[in-house]
Write a protein that holds these residues in place. Structure first.
Motif, mmCIF file in Angstrom:
data_model
loop_
_atom_site.group_PDB
_atom_site.id
_atom_site.type_symbol
_atom_site.label_atom_id
_atom_site.label_comp_id
_atom_site.label_asym_id
_atom_site.label_seq_id
_atom_site.Cartn_x
_atom_site.Cartn_y
_atom_site.Cartn_z
ATOM 1 N N VAL B 365 1.044 -1.620 0.168
ATOM 2 C CA VAL B 365 0.099 -0.077 -0.416
ATOM 3 C C VAL B 365 0.807 0.726 -0.186
ATOM 4 N N ARG B 366 0.867 1.918 -0.594
ATOM 5 C CA ARG B 366 1.313 3.201 -0.978
ATOM 6 C C ARG B 366 0.736 4.354 -0.302
ATOM 7 N N ALA B 367 1.295 5.579 -0.719
ATOM 8 C CA ALA B 367 1.206 6.836 0.537
ATOM 9 C C ALA B 367 0.199 7.548 -1.067
ATOM 10 N N GLY B 368 -1.132 8.130 -0.690
ATOM 11 C CA GLY B 368 -2.168 8.359 -1.094
ATOM 12 C C GLY B 368 -2.631 7.690 -1.856
ATOM 13 N N GLU B 369 -3.235 6.089 -1.628
ATOM 14 C CA GLU B 369 -3.603 5.689 -2.268
ATOM 15 C C GLU B 369 -4.919 4.522 -1.893
ATOM 16 N N VAL B 370 -5.646 4.476 -2.372
ATOM 17 C CA VAL B 370 -6.889 3.398 -1.702
ATOM 18 C C VAL B 370 -6.577 2.376 -2.340
ATOM 19 N N MET B 371 -6.365 1.216 -1.875
ATOM 20 C CA MET B 371 -6.381 -0.106 -2.136
ATOM 21 C C MET B 371 -7.334 -0.827 -0.963
ATOM 22 N N ALA B 372 -7.982 -1.287 -2.297
ATOM 23 C CA ALA B 372 -8.943 -1.945 -1.485
ATOM 24 C C ALA B 372 -8.557 -3.620 -1.683
ATOM 25 N N LEU B 373 -8.993 -4.095 -0.879
ATOM 26 C CA LEU B 373 -8.959 -5.835 -0.847
ATOM 27 C C LEU B 373 -10.507 -6.597 -1.085
ATOM 28 N N ILE B 374 -10.379 -7.003 -1.961
ATOM 29 C CA ILE B 374 -12.210 -8.012 -1.642
ATOM 30 C C ILE B 374 -11.594 -9.399 -2.247
ATOM 31 N N ALA B 540 -2.525 6.751 3.546
ATOM 32 C CA ALA B 540 -2.254 5.483 2.615
ATOM 33 C C ALA B 540 -3.948 4.839 3.365
ATOM 34 N N ILE B 541 -4.640 4.231 2.616
ATOM 35 C CA ILE B 541 -5.993 3.648 2.958
ATOM 36 C C ILE B 541 -6.132 2.119 2.271
ATOM 37 N N LEU B 542 -5.587 1.315 2.879
ATOM 38 C CA LEU B 542 -6.299 -0.301 2.672
ATOM 39 C C LEU B 542 -7.871 -0.408 3.095
ATOM 40 N N LEU B 543 -8.458 -0.883 2.533
ATOM 41 C CA LEU B 543 -9.729 -1.298 2.517
ATOM 42 C C LEU B 543 -10.492 -2.607 2.284
ATOM 43 N N VAL B 544 -11.737 -2.806 3.401
ATOM 44 C CA VAL B 544 -12.369 -4.515 2.650
ATOM 45 C C VAL B 544 -13.261 -4.069 2.603
ATOM 46 N N LEU B 554 -13.981 4.440 -6.632
ATOM 47 C CA LEU B 554 -13.105 4.403 -4.904
ATOM 48 C C LEU B 554 -11.336 4.217 -5.333
ATOM 49 N N ALA B 555 -10.925 2.866 -5.307
ATOM 50 C CA ALA B 555 -9.957 2.149 -5.319
ATOM 51 C C ALA B 555 -9.067 2.250 -6.358
ATOM 52 N N ASP B 556 -8.026 3.412 -6.347
ATOM 53 C CA ASP B 556 -6.764 3.464 -7.110
ATOM 54 C C ASP B 556 -6.571 1.797 -7.425
ATOM 55 N N ARG B 557 -6.176 0.453 -6.255
ATOM 56 C CA ARG B 557 -5.510 -1.200 -7.355
ATOM 57 C C ARG B 557 -6.558 -1.325 -6.397
ATOM 58 N N VAL B 558 -6.554 -2.863 -6.742
ATOM 59 C CA VAL B 558 -7.518 -3.558 -6.137
ATOM 60 C C VAL B 558 -6.722 -5.372 -6.140
ATOM 61 N N VAL B 559 -6.969 -6.093 -5.116
ATOM 62 C CA VAL B 559 -6.530 -7.455 -4.683
ATOM 63 C C VAL B 559 -6.953 -8.256 -4.544
ATOM 64 N N ALA B 568 -5.867 -12.326 -7.841
ATOM 65 C CA ALA B 568 -5.059 -11.401 -8.416
ATOM 66 C C ALA B 568 -5.199 -9.755 -8.309
ATOM 67 N N GLU B 569 -4.787 -9.236 -8.948
ATOM 68 C CA GLU B 569 -4.300 -7.457 -8.422
ATOM 69 C C GLU B 569 -4.151 -6.342 -9.898
ATOM 70 N N GLY B 570 -4.996 -5.447 -9.532
ATOM 71 C CA GLY B 570 -4.781 -4.454 -10.405
ATOM 72 C C GLY B 570 -5.522 -3.498 -10.654
ATOM 73 N N LEU B 571 -5.522 -1.868 -11.683
ATOM 74 C CA LEU B 571 -6.462 -1.681 -11.776
ATOM 75 C C LEU B 571 -7.774 -1.894 -11.693
ATOM 76 N N PRO B 572 -8.799 -1.456 -11.029
ATOM 77 C CA PRO B 572 -10.523 -1.627 -10.814
ATOM 78 C C PRO B 572 -10.958 -2.370 -11.781
ATOM 79 N N GLN B 573 -10.888 -1.520 -13.271
ATOM 80 C CA GLN B 573 -11.097 -2.127 -14.809
ATOM 81 C C GLN B 573 -10.789 -3.216 -15.718
ATOM 82 N N GLU B 574 -9.663 -3.360 -14.985
ATOM 83 C CA GLU B 574 -8.613 -4.928 -15.170
ATOM 84 C C GLU B 574 -9.831 -5.769 -14.228
#
Lengths: 346, 591
Positions: B365-374, B540-544, B554-559, B568-574
């Motif tokens: 997770v990086r500063a200034g990003e929202v990482m979503a864990l789904i 930095a935000i990590l959310l489930v 909202l998310a910048d990246r998704v795991v 999988a991991e990537g951009l929301p559209q991916e």
């Protein structure tokens, strides 16, 4: 100290330790199944011993009035619960089982020639009017708050101890009681004299412990109790009633307590408040076992008995201080080796 | 108009009149009530606030009484000096007992205090130097500014002023930063995750309870001018507990009420019952025992709240409002440059016995990003959260936060480094206000301790903490609920309180476990806006989360996780078009 004194002390220690071991097993059982720290265990010891003293002197045990009163109270509580559920058909059985049975027993025993009864029958009569107090107390004092925190249950437990202690003084008076030995006399072993009663105590304690082990290993009720001790919710989902488990282990605890009282009454004078200290020493044993392990609890209890008899020889005034200070190093050791933090969200 | 404060004032005035007009017998009785109330007050702290208890308080009373009795009669020390010695000894003993028992489950403290109570009682009775069972007499009276307080009427004021001071300082203490921590001790996981050392506060509560008892013992010795072991037995220790429970262990005045009720009732019953039953005995024990059981069955908070409710019907309802005074903002952490990796999860595995809940998980997770864990239910997302936040450390693997390894740290230390979290199952203190709950999150940003707050030396800092809490709640849209009890809010809003609480700690990394669950559409949008704004500030935000619209917008990246593993991991559209993910969620597209 010479060898014979040492042997006497060991004999003393093991005798008392056997009693503490029995009590500590009951305490571990009650705690594991219901989470109740059963402080009133000691009162059952005193009630058992003093009821036995009454019976062997030809009187009815005064606790019978308590059994009858609590029986009626349980019948009332159960009836109200049954009516609320709309199960009026259960009422006759409830009243018969809880209220009528104790009264019938009381009437029946009135006509027995208590004083001349055979010793085992006298024991049965004494137990008959002490042991039912166990499940009755569980039903009235603990079952309504069975889901509460350990802390709240502990405070209830101490309150029950207070009530039983106050009633004990009323029932039995301030004078102590003693009963005749199971069998008089003894024999010489090397340089020391061993009373038969000592053998009885150690032997019966061993038999009871073995009996409990068989009960837990092989009977369906014993297995139900073990299941409840491991996982209460899981056990309930499997159809094991938590109420039944509670009553059952309180019955066992009352039986073990009262019988321990009957065992020691021939070798020591029991007063209405003697039980408390005896029960607490059982506790020290149970705490050594972490309130969880039966064999460790029993070993701890024997250790308590030995410590007590040796300290009464070397520093008799400080006997109790030494015994109760034993839990400090035990707790310290456990505290330094436990990393578990429990989070109860109540 | 009758208000609680006026009623209290009237009560204190009535008490103050007692020595002037009442008979000696009543003065003595009210003296004893004051002494007992002081001990019961300590138990209110320990039991009602801390969720612990002690049966050994009578032994601490004895420690205070015997210390002064021995030192004043045998060594000619001044009573004021012996008070200090007594307090020091009590502190040492309570800390030692606390050290031994408080790391263990909650019931070991009471069991330890039973043993301690019995041991000390027998020690008092058997030590020659302490007069054995006969005790110590001829204890000198206390001397106050040259005034000798020899009579029990004169001493009356010493007792009640002490009690009043104890009550006022206790209330002050509970209404402060450290007080909020004490009041949250029952929810240990959450409190530790706020960076609060729960063991320390349990120790403090036990020590304070012991000190109150010790002071009561000191007062007792100089009132009575004679001590023997009897009043310090375990039975009396239990009686003190009954006072606290009957009066109400959750309120400081419950202690006074309980002490008064038990003392009067005991006096009355000791007279009445033996006559009634025609036999002598300790029947009052039976009555107190039964009363306690009844109270615990029917009214667990004791008699005091019932009394207050009856009283509240007479008086107008106290309005649930207040105001927060503006104050200087609290200092903040240095912001992280956008894009810096603040959290690295490397090959983390978590096993519960034979069950592998997380297997070889990787995540950054990086500063200034929202990482979503789904991932589907049971995929191990919350388990991973618990590993990262130190609630339940991983079995294997490495977790780095701000360049530091944290996988062996507890949640408290991790919170200190600047990570804060919310919980999937809301963990708020339902009885505290929303404002107080949020302020708990700012715990680490204050310094003042409980002694300073008892004497109100923390007000400046307290204003700043509450201002911060109010500000964060305002930001989260809860500005109108500041003074509501947290438990009265709907579940969705309680989740937002948890977010505000986490924000109060000024975190670098925010972990949110299903923040949008239970929210309505507009509330979700507001939450998304808030999180986007926080991201803009460099957090930095990590959310489930299960709400895919919310996540994808909202998310910048998704795991994506499945069966405890990284899928999988990537951009929301991916992620939205990833066949593996679709299969995991929908059970296969080509089936």
């Amino acid at each position: 100290m010479n060898a014979s004194v040492a042997l006497i002390l060991v004999q003393d220690g093991v005798t008392n330790g056997a009693i503490y071991a029995l009590l500590s097993l009951a305490l571990v059982l009650v705690f594991a199944v219901t989470r109740v720290i059963f402080i009133p265990q000691g009162e059952f010891v005193a009630y058992g011993a003093l009821s036995m003293a009454a019976v062997s002197a030809g009187f009815l045990p005064p606790t019978m009035w308590l059994v009858v009163t609590l029986g009626i109270a349980v019948a009332l509580v159960e009836s109200v619960a049954a009516l609320r559920e709309g199960a009026a058909a259960r009422l006759p059985m409830i009243i018969l089982k809880n209220a009528a049975l104790p009264i019938l027993a009381l009437v029946a025993v009135r006509y027995l020639p208590l004083k001349t009864l055979a010793y085992p029958l006298q024991i049965a009569v004494a137990l008959l009017f002490v042991v039912p107090l166990g499940p009755q107390i569980y039903r009235l004092a603990f079952q309504p708050v069975a889901e509460a925190t350990v802390l709240l249950l502990l405070i209830v437990s101490v309150a029950v101890h207070f009530v039983l202690l106050g009633l004990g003084l009323y029932f039995f008076g301030a004078e102590g009681g003693r009963t005749p030995a199971f069998s008089d006399g003894g024999f010489n072993l090397g340089s020391s004299y061993i009373q038969f009663q000592t053998l009885w105590i150690v032997g019966i304690a061993a038999v009871l412990i073995a009996g409990l082990a068989l009960f837990f290993e092989h009977s369906i009720y014993g297995k139900a109790l073990r299941a409840t001790a491991i996982n209460r919710t899981g056990a309930r989902l499997m159809g094991i009633s938590a109420d039944l488990a509670g009553k059952l282990c309180f019955t066992l605890a009352a039986l073990v307590g009262a019988f321990s009282g009957i065992l020691i009454a021939p070798i020591t004078t029991v007063y209405y408040d003697t039980g408390f200290l005896i029960g607490l020493k059982g506790f020290v044993g149970a705490i050594v076992g972490g309130l969880a392990s039966y064999p460790l609890a029993a070993a701890g209890a024997i250790l308590v008995g030995l410590l007590e008899s040796y300290s009464s020889f070397y520093a008799s005034a400080y006997k109790e201080v030494i015994v109760f200070t034993l839990i400090i190093p035990v707790l310290l050791w456990r505290s330094l080796t436990t990393h578990h933090v429990d989070d109860e969200e109540h | 108009m009758i208000t609680p404060n006026r009623a209290l004032l009237a009560f204190m005035l009535a008490v103050a009149m007692v020595p002037l007009f009442a008979a000696q017998f009543t003065v003595t009785l009210v003296n004893y009530i004051g002494l007992s109330a002081l001990v019961a007050l300590g138990l209110v702290l320990l039991t009602g606030i801390g969720g612990l208890t002690s049966f050994g308080q009578a032994a601490f009373v004895g420690l205070g009484a015997y210390t002064t009795a021995y030192l004043t009669t045998r060594h000619g020390m001044s009573p004021w000096g012996t008070l200090i010695v007594g307090m020091a000894v009590t502190t040492a003993v309570s800390l030692a007992l606390g050290f031994i028992t408080l790391r263990l489950s909650g019931h070991f403290l009471p069991l330890g205090t039973i043993a301690w109570g019995i041991s000390l009682y027998f020690l008092f009775g058997n030590m020659e130097a302490l007069g054995g069972h006969g005790g110590i007499d001829s204890i000198p009276p206390v001397d106050l500014f040259g005034l000798e307080l020899g009579s029990s009427r004169a001493f009356f004021y010493v007792i009640w002023v002490t009690l009043l001071a104890a009550i006022v300082t206790t209330r002050n203490m509970l209404d402060s930063r450290e007080g909020r921590a004490m009041r949250s001790l029952r929810s240990m996981t959450m409190t530790e995750a706020m960076g609060i050392n729960t063991l320390r506060y349990r120790m403090v509560l036990f020590m304070l309870a012991a000190q109150f008892a010790c002071v009561s013992g000191w007062l007792y010795a100089h009132l009575q001018r004679f001590v023997n072991p009897t009043p310090f037995s375990l039975g009396h220790g239990i009686e003190y507990l009954f006072m606290a429970v009957l009066g109400g262990a959750a309120a400081v005045w419950g202690a006074v009420f309980g002490a008064g009720a038990v003392t009067f009732l005991k006096e009355w019953l000791q007279d009445l019952l033996p006559k009634l039953l025609g036999a002598s005995g300790n029947f009052e024990m039976v009555v107190f025992g039964l009363l306690t059981i009844a109270v615990l069955h029917r009214a667990r908070d004791g008699m005091w709240p019932i009394l207050m409710r009856a009283f509240g019907n007479l008086a107008p309802q106290r309005a649930q409002t207040g105001s927060v005074e503006p104050a200087l903002p609290l200092p903040r952490r240095d912001p992280q440059p956008h894009g810096r990796e603040v959290l690295q999860v490397v090959k983390v595995t978590k096993r519960f016995g034979g069950l592998v809940a997380n297997n070889n998980m990787n995540l950054t997770v990086r500063a200034g990003e929202v990482m979503a864990l789904i991932g589907p239910n049971g995929a191990g997302k919350s388990t991973l959260f618990n590993c990262i936040s130190g609630v339940n450390p991983p079995s294997e693997g490495e977790i780095r936060f701000m360049g530091q390894r944290i996988d062996a740290m507890g949640s408290r230390e991790i919170a200190r480094l600047g990570m804060s979290r919310s919980f999937q199952h809301v963990r708020l203190n339902a009885e505290m206000t929303v404002l107080e709950n949020a302020a708990l999150g700012a715990h680490l940003r204050g310094r003042k301790n409980f002694v300073q707050s008892a004497w109100r030396l923390d007000r400046e800092e307290e204003r700043r903490l509450l201002w911060e809490a109010a500000h964060q709640l305002e930001r989260c849209g809860l500005g109108e609920h500041l003074f509501d009890a947290a438990g009265s809010l709907p579940l969705g809003k309680q989740r937002i309180v948890e977010i505000a609480r986490a924000l109060c700690s000024d975190p670098t990394l925010l972990l949110l476990d299903e923040p949008a669950a239970g929210l309505r559409h507009l509330e979700k949008r507001a939450l998304a806006e808030l999180l986007a704004k926080l991201r803009g500030e460099g957090m930095a935000i990590l959310l489930v989360e299960h709400d895919m619209d919310f996540v994808m917008g909202l998310a910048d990246r998704v795991v994506v996780m499945e069966f405890g593993e990284h899928l999988a991991e990537g951009l929301p559209q991916e992620i939205q078009t990833n066949p593996k993910v679709l299969e995991a969620y929908l059970g296969g597209v080509d089936a």
